[in-house]
Motif scaffolding. Sequence first.
Motif, PDB file in Angstrom:
ATOM      1  N   SER A  50      67.077  78.320  98.041  1.00 32.39           N
ATOM      2  CA  SER A  50      65.981  77.526  98.598  1.00 32.39           C
ATOM      3  C   SER A  50      65.501  78.115  99.927  1.00 32.39           C
ATOM      4  N   ASP A  51      66.436  78.483 100.797  1.00 28.71           N
ATOM      5  CA  ASP A  51      66.075  79.077 102.087  1.00 28.71           C
ATOM      6  C   ASP A  51      65.325  80.390 101.890  1.00 28.71           C
ATOM      7  N   ARG A  52      65.793  81.212 100.979  1.00 25.97           N
ATOM      8  CA  ARG A  52      65.106  82.484 100.701  1.00 25.97           C
ATOM      9  C   ARG A  52      63.678  82.234 100.221  1.00 25.97           C
ATOM     10  N   GLY A  53      63.538  81.265  99.315  1.00 26.79           N
ATOM     11  CA  GLY A  53      62.210  80.932  98.800  1.00 26.79           C
ATOM     12  C   GLY A  53      61.275  80.463  99.900  1.00 26.79           C
ATOM     13  N   ASN A  54      61.793  79.637 100.798  1.00 26.49           N
ATOM     14  CA  ASN A  54      60.974  79.151 101.911  1.00 26.49           C
ATOM     15  C   ASN A  54      60.543  80.284 102.834  1.00 26.49           C
ATOM     16  N   ILE A  55      61.430  81.201 103.118  1.00 26.33           N
ATOM     17  CA  ILE A  55      61.101  82.337 103.981  1.00 26.33           C
ATOM     18  C   ILE A  55      60.048  83.210 103.304  1.00 26.33           C
ATOM     19  N   LEU A  56      60.250  83.517 102.028  1.00 27.08           N
ATOM     20  CA  LEU A  56      59.286  84.354 101.305  1.00 27.08           C
ATOM     21  C   LEU A  56      57.922  83.668 101.206  1.00 27.08           C
ATOM     22  N   SER A  57      57.934  82.345 101.037  1.00 28.51           N
ATOM     23  CA  SER A  57      56.682  81.588 100.992  1.00 28.51           C
ATOM     24  C   SER A  57      55.957  81.688 102.332  1.00 28.51           C
ATOM     25  N   GLY A  58      56.687  81.581 103.416  1.00 26.94           N
ATOM     26  CA  GLY A  58      56.097  81.706 104.749  1.00 26.94           C
ATOM     27  C   GLY A  58      55.515  83.090 104.982  1.00 26.94           C
ATOM     28  N   ILE A  59      56.195  84.106 104.505  1.00 25.94           N
ATOM     29  CA  ILE A  59      55.685  85.477 104.642  1.00 25.94           C
ATOM     30  C   ILE A  59      54.388  85.631 103.855  1.00 25.94           C
ATOM     31  N   ARG A  60      54.355  85.095 102.629  1.00 21.68           N
ATOM     32  CA  ARG A  60      53.135  85.165 101.813  1.00 21.68           C
ATOM     33  C   ARG A  60      51.980  84.437 102.502  1.00 21.68           C
ATOM     34  N   ASP A  61      52.264  83.253 103.046  1.00 21.18           N
ATOM     35  CA  ASP A  61      51.228  82.509 103.767  1.00 21.18           C
ATOM     36  C   ASP A  61      50.665  83.346 104.909  1.00 21.18           C
ATOM     37  N   TYR A  62      51.531  83.961 105.682  1.00 22.08           N
ATOM     38  CA  TYR A  62      51.108  84.788 106.805  1.00 22.08           C
ATOM     39  C   TYR A  62      50.253  85.959 106.325  1.00 22.08           C
ATOM     40  N   GLN A  63      50.698  86.634 105.282  1.00 22.83           N
ATOM     41  CA  GLN A  63      49.967  87.791 104.764  1.00 22.83           C
ATOM     42  C   GLN A  63      48.587  87.403 104.236  1.00 22.83           C
ATOM     43  N   GLN A  64      48.448  86.177 103.737  1.00 27.23           N
ATOM     44  CA  GLN A  64      47.183  85.703 103.195  1.00 27.23           C
ATOM     45  C   GLN A  64      46.327  85.005 104.259  1.00 27.23           C
ATOM     46  N   GLY A  65      46.794  85.017 105.491  1.00 24.44           N
ATOM     47  CA  GLY A  65      46.042  84.425 106.588  1.00 24.44           C
ATOM     48  C   GLY A  65      46.091  82.918 106.631  1.00 24.44           C
ATOM     49  N   GLU A  66      47.002  82.335 105.904  1.00 26.58           N
ATOM     50  CA  GLU A  66      47.128  80.872 105.868  1.00 26.58           C
ATOM     51  C   GLU A  66      48.061  80.412 106.982  1.00 26.58           C
TER      52      GLU A  66
END
Length: 80
Positions: A50-66
């Motif tokens: 779950s923690d890994r998924g949350n971190i990866l989700s945050g990275i994706r958000d950042y990369q997409q400018g969200e």
Amino acid sequence: MGTAELNNTKKELVGWILSLTDESILSLLSSVKLSSEGKSIDWWEELTESDRGNILSGIRDYQQGETMKSNEFWNCLTKG
């Protein structure tokens, strides 16, 4: 640091470590020990799925400018 000073420091550290009850400090010291022995574990491997998924989700958000500015976040948090 001379030999006598070094030995005194070691004794003080051992006494301090023996008196510790805070698990987070003991865990940190254990990590330092393992790292100094070249046996450190990759922190990523210690995370839950779950923690890994949350971190990866945050990275994706950042990369997409969200993202939002800090003051926007705090305003939304305090004003509901």
